[in-house]
Motif scaffolding. Structure first.
Motif, PDB file in Angstrom:
ATOM      1  N   GLN A  57      13.734   7.592  40.033  1.00  0.00           N
ATOM      2  CA  GLN A  57      15.042   8.257  40.093  1.00  0.00           C
ATOM      3  C   GLN A  57      16.097   7.331  40.685  1.00  0.00           C
ATOM      4  N   MET A  82      21.094  15.494  31.794  1.00  0.00           N
ATOM      5  CA  MET A  82      20.471  14.559  30.859  1.00  0.00           C
ATOM      6  C   MET A  82      21.323  14.294  29.611  1.00  0.00           C
ATOM      7  N   TYR A 100      21.338   8.879  38.251  1.00  0.00           N
ATOM      8  CA  TYR A 100      20.485   9.746  39.053  1.00  0.00           C
ATOM      9  C   TYR A 100      21.175  10.105  40.368  1.00  0.00           C
ATOM     10  N   SER A 150      17.991   6.013  31.146  1.00  0.00           N
ATOM     11  CA  SER A 150      16.704   6.612  30.787  1.00  0.00           C
ATOM     12  C   SER A 150      16.027   5.850  29.653  1.00  0.00           C
ATOM     13  N   GLN A 179      13.235   5.799  35.749  1.00  0.00           N
ATOM     14  CA  GLN A 179      12.946   7.234  35.632  1.00  0.00           C
ATOM     15  C   GLN A 179      11.929   7.685  36.672  1.00  0.00           C
ATOM     16  N   ALA A 218      13.472   0.900  32.272  1.00  0.00           N
ATOM     17  CA  ALA A 218      13.932   2.291  32.205  1.00  0.00           C
ATOM     18  C   ALA A 218      12.845   3.257  32.669  1.00  0.00           C
TER      19      ALA A 218
END
Length: 261
Positions: free
Chosen positions: A71, A82, A76, A153, A68, A64
């Motif tokens: 992206q 979010m 994403y 995420s 992140q 994750a």
């Protein structure tokens, strides 16, 4: 606190709360000494943690963090806000675990691994962490694949893993919930009485109630059974071929997938 500390803190907290509750409000009498089962079930949990630590190049949380940073993944690419992404991905992971669970029942080679979980002849809070190391290893790879593909995420992974861990211990607990609590609660969450059906020796009941956290998947995908045919007090729990009490030993659990008796 880091993710590992959060998970461990929640694990210990839920373990103690469920253990105390099932001591004072048990649903069924245990057929085997609790100390013997706890030693071996939690011993298997420790083996699983060691296997993951020694053999996995990364865990879901590391995947994750990579997602992140780069992206990467569906959320994403879709540009989801979010909060929306967080809710949707946690729900998506829970649905995925439901289908993973069904797969481990329907595919023979995976069932041989998963039957270690079902071979427990009593259900209590420690049953929720009783899985063969190879199943845990495969499950982690499935989770990593989902994290990367969906762009999940780190926060969503932490929330999901904490929820999964806590609800698995809760719904395996030997807790006698009053009907006025169980009935409304199981409309959203898997309760101990709902999940106990899944551990019946009757295969039609074993192949039902696959959910771990949200109970909606069993209703949506037509795998829900409300109560065991023999009732919670008379139903038989476990795997017929592994009835010897010694099969609850750690060494026996580790070899169960590779033998029929």
């Amino acid at each position: 606190m880091d993710a590992s500390t959060i998970r461990f803190t929640v694990f210990i907290s839920v373990l103690l709360i469920c253990a105390i509750t099932e001591h004072y409000r048990p649903q069924r009498p245990l057929s085997q000494p609790k100390a013997f089962r706890w030693l071996n079930n939690l011993g298997l949990t420790s083996v699983n943690a060691l296997v993951l630590y020694c053999t996995m190049p990364l865990l879901a949380i590391e995947a994750a963090l990579w997602v992140q940073q780069h992206q990467f993944g569906l959320t994403y690419w879709l540009g989801l806000p979010m909060p929306v992404s967080l809710v949707l991905t946690v729900i998506a992971l829970d649905c995925a675990i439901y289908w993973q669970h069904r797969l481990f029942h329907s595919w023979s080679i995976l069932w041989h691994l998963h039957k270690v979980h079902h071979a427990d002849q009593d259900l209590d809070v420690t049953s929720g962490a009783r899985f063969h190391p190879i199943e845990i290893w495969l499950s982690m790879w499935i989770k990593i694949t989902l994290v990367i593909a969906l762009g999940i995420s780190p926060l969503a992974v932490i929330i999901f893993e904490v929820l999964l861990n806590a609800t698995a211990m809760f719904n395996h607990s030997n807790i006698n919930l009053p009907a006025y609590i169980d009935k409304p609660l199981r409309k959203l969450l898997v309760t101990p009485d709902m999940h106990r059906v899944h551990h019946s020796t009757q295969r039609s009941e074993t192949d039902s109630n696959f959910g771990f956290c949200l109970s909606i998947w069993d209703r949506i995908f037509n795998s829900y059974i409300s109560q065991p045919a023999l009732g919670h007090q008379k139903m038989h729990i476990g795997i017929s071929r592994f009835r010897d009490p010694q099969e609850q030993r750690l060494d026996k659990m580790l070899t169960q997938p590779f033998r029929n008796k």
